[in-house]
Enzyme design. Sequence first.
Site, PDB file in Angstrom:
ATOM      1  N   ARG A 231      -0.773  -4.485  -6.613  1.00 30.83           N
ATOM      2  CA  ARG A 231      -0.381  -5.653  -6.856  1.00 30.83           C
ATOM      3  C   ARG A 231       0.464  -6.179  -7.505  1.00 30.83           C
ATOM      4  O   ARG A 231       1.073  -5.492  -8.631  1.00 30.83           O
ATOM      5  CB  ARG A 231      -1.873  -6.331  -7.192  1.00 30.83           C
ATOM      6  CG  ARG A 231      -2.974  -6.105  -6.306  1.00 30.83           C
ATOM      7  CD  ARG A 231      -4.142  -6.862  -6.674  1.00 30.83           C
ATOM      8  NE  ARG A 231      -5.221  -6.500  -5.997  1.00 30.83           N
ATOM      9  CZ  ARG A 231      -6.104  -5.279  -6.233  1.00 30.83           C
ATOM     10  NH1 ARG A 231      -5.967  -4.869  -7.170  1.00 30.83           N
ATOM     11  NH2 ARG A 231      -7.040  -5.139  -5.466  1.00 30.83           N
TER      12      ARG A 231
ATOM     13  N   HIS B 115       0.983  -1.213  -0.125  1.00 30.41           N
ATOM     14  CA  HIS B 115      -0.052   0.024   0.275  1.00 30.41           C
ATOM     15  C   HIS B 115       1.026   1.230   0.071  1.00 30.41           C
ATOM     16  O   HIS B 115       1.935   1.250   0.333  1.00 30.41           O
ATOM     17  CB  HIS B 115      -0.880  -0.053   1.360  1.00 30.41           C
ATOM     18  CG  HIS B 115      -1.656  -1.288   1.270  1.00 30.41           C
ATOM     19  ND1 HIS B 115      -2.816  -1.602   0.360  1.00 30.41           N
ATOM     20  CD2 HIS B 115      -1.638  -2.328   2.039  1.00 30.41           C
ATOM     21  CE1 HIS B 115      -3.232  -2.742   0.876  1.00 30.41           C
ATOM     22  NE2 HIS B 115      -2.530  -3.304   2.009  1.00 30.41           N
TER      23      HIS B 115
HETATM   24 ZN   LIG Z   1      -2.840  -5.393   2.458  1.00 32.91          ZN
END
Ligand SMILES: [Zn+2]
Length: 412
Positions: free
Chosen positions: A283, A100
Amino acid sequence: MELLENAVRPYAWGSRTAIAALLGRPVPAPHPEAELWLGAHPADPSRLVRPDGTELSLLDLVEADPAGQLGVACAQRWAGRLPFLLKVLAADEPLSLQAHPSAEQARQGFAAEEAAGIPLDAKNRNYRDPNHKPELVCALTEFHALAGFRDPHRTIELLRCLDAPELAGYAELLVAQPDSAGLRALFTTWITLPQLTLDALLPSLLDACVLHVKEHGPFEVECKTVLELGEAYPGDAGVLAALLLNRFVLQPGEAIYLPAGNLHAYLSGTAVEIMANSDNVLRGGLTPKHVDVPELLRVLDFSAGDVPVLRGERHREHVTTYHTPAEEFLLSTVAWPAGDSAPVELAEGRPQIVLCTDGAVHVSLAGQAQTRLGRGGSLWLPASDPVATLRPEDGESAQVFVATPGGTPFNT
Ligand SMILES: [Zn+2]
């Protein structure tokens, strides 16, 4: 004080039993249920169900009266928004390899995607809001996860234990530079390997892992994880990357905190998770969802070492609090063993979400209104409510989680 109804997110990796059982619904559920969202995130806010049957979203409630719902100081600090999102996470299969962004990266990334005209709900959108997303995951059942880069010296040992000559050249990258620069070089190399190279490399890695597991080598757990990931995501570079991460088995009540840039993948188990109110995920693989490797590389923190397991601080009886550097949230549990029905007071003047995960509790406000919260039940306590007191039902054991913005949650 109002009871909450919360949205369930049906991601494919979810469990068909854990969330349904927690909510008292028939098991197994017809679809995988991955996350239960408790909070005021615009994508799926909790709902308040009034006695007359009308519903109101927690987001609308907070927006209509930020000072009353959040308290004046909290409303000012967080621009009128509830700063955290609480989840129950139930993983039957591994989640994506992810990290993140920091606050600054999220602000920039969100602005850049807005400027590029990428719709908020587009599949290739990375930044769905301009917020960072530090997170704390606290196990409800045994919970398995990969998080943070392992000490490179240990990873060199692991690679040397594997009987895969094809890996030797890559291990050399780390031997030459056993530090965060070496990890960056090796991770970047692996995550960007051409598919043909991956397809040649992965089978020999998996064979070596099979052998290591058979021989009960020192990295047996790590190798089993590689095999599971290799089976779930054949040909995925994330399987290689998993070799570089710390492997966790959390027992109920144990937690890990994941700051910005920490590379992680949850593997299996049920947990309560709390995070800043954001859905920003970058991701790197192990997922059918959108993967953006360059953007992931931009936000990753390659510093290595142990991620501490947090067991919380017991600052008074019944109450355990998980302190983290995140200002947006503070997570506590209140637990009573069977036969102990001592009342526990929550703090006043701050917004709180209470989630019951075991037994049942009665919640009363300054001796007046009273609500029963059964297992899986949750409620919203606005800052304007008087002191709430919790009491377990009938001398049975009980446990609740209490989520609040950073600060002291309990009257002392
Ligand atoms: Zn996470």
